[in-house]
Design an enzyme around this catalytic site. Structure first.
Site, PDB file in Angstrom:
ATOM      1  N   ASP A 208      24.208   8.151  50.223  1.00  0.00           N
ATOM      2  CA  ASP A 208      25.435   8.328  49.744  1.00  0.00           C
ATOM      3  C   ASP A 208      25.288   9.801  48.873  1.00  0.00           C
ATOM      4  O   ASP A 208      23.996  10.040  48.435  1.00  0.00           O
ATOM      5  CB  ASP A 208      25.781   7.161  48.837  1.00  0.00           C
ATOM      6  N   ASP A 247      27.244   8.062  54.608  1.00  0.00           N
ATOM      7  CA  ASP A 247      27.403   7.021  53.782  1.00  0.00           C
ATOM      8  C   ASP A 247      28.630   7.199  53.251  1.00  0.00           C
ATOM      9  O   ASP A 247      29.784   7.546  53.495  1.00  0.00           O
ATOM     10  CB  ASP A 247      26.322   6.115  53.529  1.00  0.00           C
ATOM     11  N   ASP A 251      28.990   5.347  45.838  1.00  0.00           N
ATOM     12  CA  ASP A 251      28.744   3.938  45.827  1.00  0.00           C
ATOM     13  C   ASP A 251      28.170   3.218  44.448  1.00  0.00           C
ATOM     14  O   ASP A 251      27.490   3.865  44.007  1.00  0.00           O
ATOM     15  CB  ASP A 251      27.920   3.381  46.954  1.00  0.00           C
ATOM     16  N   ARG A 303      38.161   2.686  51.506  1.00  0.00           N
ATOM     17  CA  ARG A 303      37.094   2.428  50.519  1.00  0.00           C
ATOM     18  C   ARG A 303      37.743   3.505  49.220  1.00  0.00           C
ATOM     19  O   ARG A 303      36.636   4.238  48.952  1.00  0.00           O
ATOM     20  CB  ARG A 303      35.946   2.532  50.631  1.00  0.00           C
TER      21      ARG A 303
END
Length: 430
Positions: A208, A247, A251, A303
């Site tokens: 990430d 990714d 997050d 997301r």
């Protein structure tokens, strides 16, 4: 005439004598304002504001950044990033590419031949090429994973501060501020094939751009995060699946808590933001309290965010789906035991995307929403979701069990839409 020229000359001299501090304020010791979201709870978030002069750094390359981060130490520190720092460099600043990390005989061609589902089947990859991939991935991780410790502030200087190819990881740390920084292209050279993911198998990547893992009291403000330089949509297809290299953009997982993300821009990416990483991670109950306000999500497939367990306040955000979007899936993901309180958000989509597409439910039960604008018109996302997705997803109720009390002024979706378009992202810190 001479008098007029003298006046002009004096005026120009005055402009030249304006002190440098008047041009741009130093934000490095600023702390999160009171009541600004969940990160203001339980004492607030101050980052490295208490750092002494010996622990204030201005860094211009990876080596300097690594020294300043000090292995993720808890010593109060302020790190100012100037210009572009490339994480994929050696200790002398020389650029490294995927071939420089490959070791033990790894090659993508050999890897694809070894684990082709037509001959390998659906078993998890194992053997020499998977071992070589892991060894190669470990070499890249040594360069690009950058641990951020407690009591740290990281700010970009000016309007063009960039961290390229790196993965900032705030792991089991408290009291961190990251502001005015572009985070770009956390590119994984060695994705792993997972044949049993999603029924058809998929490629999984490692990095990430910013990962909060067991982190508490974190303020992320005026960052820009994207895949700029290597968009996944331009990657090839292997085993009938896109060969993903990125990714998440941000997050927030593993029991992270008390986080505020404000005035930031997330763009040109597939899976932007995951809050809560597993349906069975019941230890996340009572945590994952996150505020997202005045952020822009542009050209994001999904997301934005997807939430499990957490109490998430989502207000005054702007969503833009481009006209040529062909792979858009959803924006707000309602997952296990999530409690999303969404207020006054604005969505812009092309004609083939409907309001019913904006919310996706995986085992969630509730979503509070109010003041939503969809292409300039007010809509009730909850009612639309229940009316149009009842055949494939469970209905959601409006009772999420809590009401936000920590927040800045909540503007109308229309007003916030304009302000976010002008002010979100790195280089636009007020």
């Amino acid at each position: 005439m001479r008098k007029r020229h003298l006046v002009v000359a004096l005026g120009l001299l005055g402009m030249l004598c304006v002190p440098a501090h008047a041009e741009a304020r130093d934000i490095s010791r600023e702390t999160l304002p009171p009541n600004d979201g969940w990160a203001a709870a339980a004492g607030g978030t101050t980052g490295g504001a208490a750092a002494d002069d010996a622990h204030v750094y201005t860094v211009t390359d990876r080596a300097g950044l690594v020294r300043a981060l000090d292995g993720g130490s808890d010593t109060p520190k302020i790190i100012k990033i100037a210009g572009t720092i490339d994480a994929n460099t050696d200790d002398d600043g020389n650029r490294l590419d995927c071939a420089d990390y490959a070791t033990d005989g790894y090659s993508l061609k050999k890897y694809l031949a070894a684990y082709d589902p037509r001959t390998w089947g659906a078993a998890k990859p194992s053997g020499p090429q998977e071992e070589a991939r892991q060894a190669s991935a470990a070499r890249q991780a040594e360069r690009v994973v950058l641990p951020v410790g407690s009591n740290t502030t990281i700010v970009g200087l000016g309007s063009k501060a960039v961290l390229k190819g790196g993965s900032l990881q705030v792991s089991n740390a408290d009291n961190v501020i990251i502001r005015n920084l572009e985070l770009r292209d956390a590119y994984d050279c060695f994705p792993v094939w997972q044949p049993n993911t999603g029924g058809l198998g998929d490629w999984k990547t490692a990095y990430d751009t910013l990962w909060l893992r067991g982190a508490t009291h974190v303020w992320v403000d005026h960052i820009t995060a994207s895949d700029k330089g290597h968009p996944d949509e331009k990657e090839p297809t292997y085993f009938a699946r896109n060969y993903l290299r990125h990714d998440g953009l941000l997050d927030i997982t593993n029991g992270s808590d008390l986080v505020t993300v404000s005035w930031s821009r997330f763009a040109d990416h597939d899976k932007a933001m995951l809050i809560g990483n597993g349906d069975t991670a019941t230890g996340d109950r009572g945590k994952l309290r996150v505020t997202l306000h005045h952020n822009e999500f542009e050209s994001v497939v999904q997301r934005a965010p997807r939430v499990r367990f957490g109490q998430v306040h989502l207000y005054n955000n702007r969503y833009v789906v481009p006209d040529d979007a062909h792979d858009y899936r959803y924006s707000v993901g309602v997952s296990t035991e999530s409690a999303i309180h969404a207020e006054n958000n604005a969505f812009h989509t092309p004609g083939h995307i409907e309001a019913a597409d904006l919310v996706k439910n995986w085992n969630g039960t509730a979503l509070h929403q109010s003041g939503t604008l969809f292409n300039g018109y007010p809509v009730d996302l909850l009612a639309i979701h229940n009316a149009y997705n009842s055949g494939s997803e469970r209905d959601l109720t409006a009772d999420v069990g809590w009401t936000p009390t920590l927040h800045t002024k909540i503007d109308s979706a229309e007003a916030a839409d304009r302000e976010v378009a002008r002010g979100a992202g790195a280089g636009r810190t007020p």
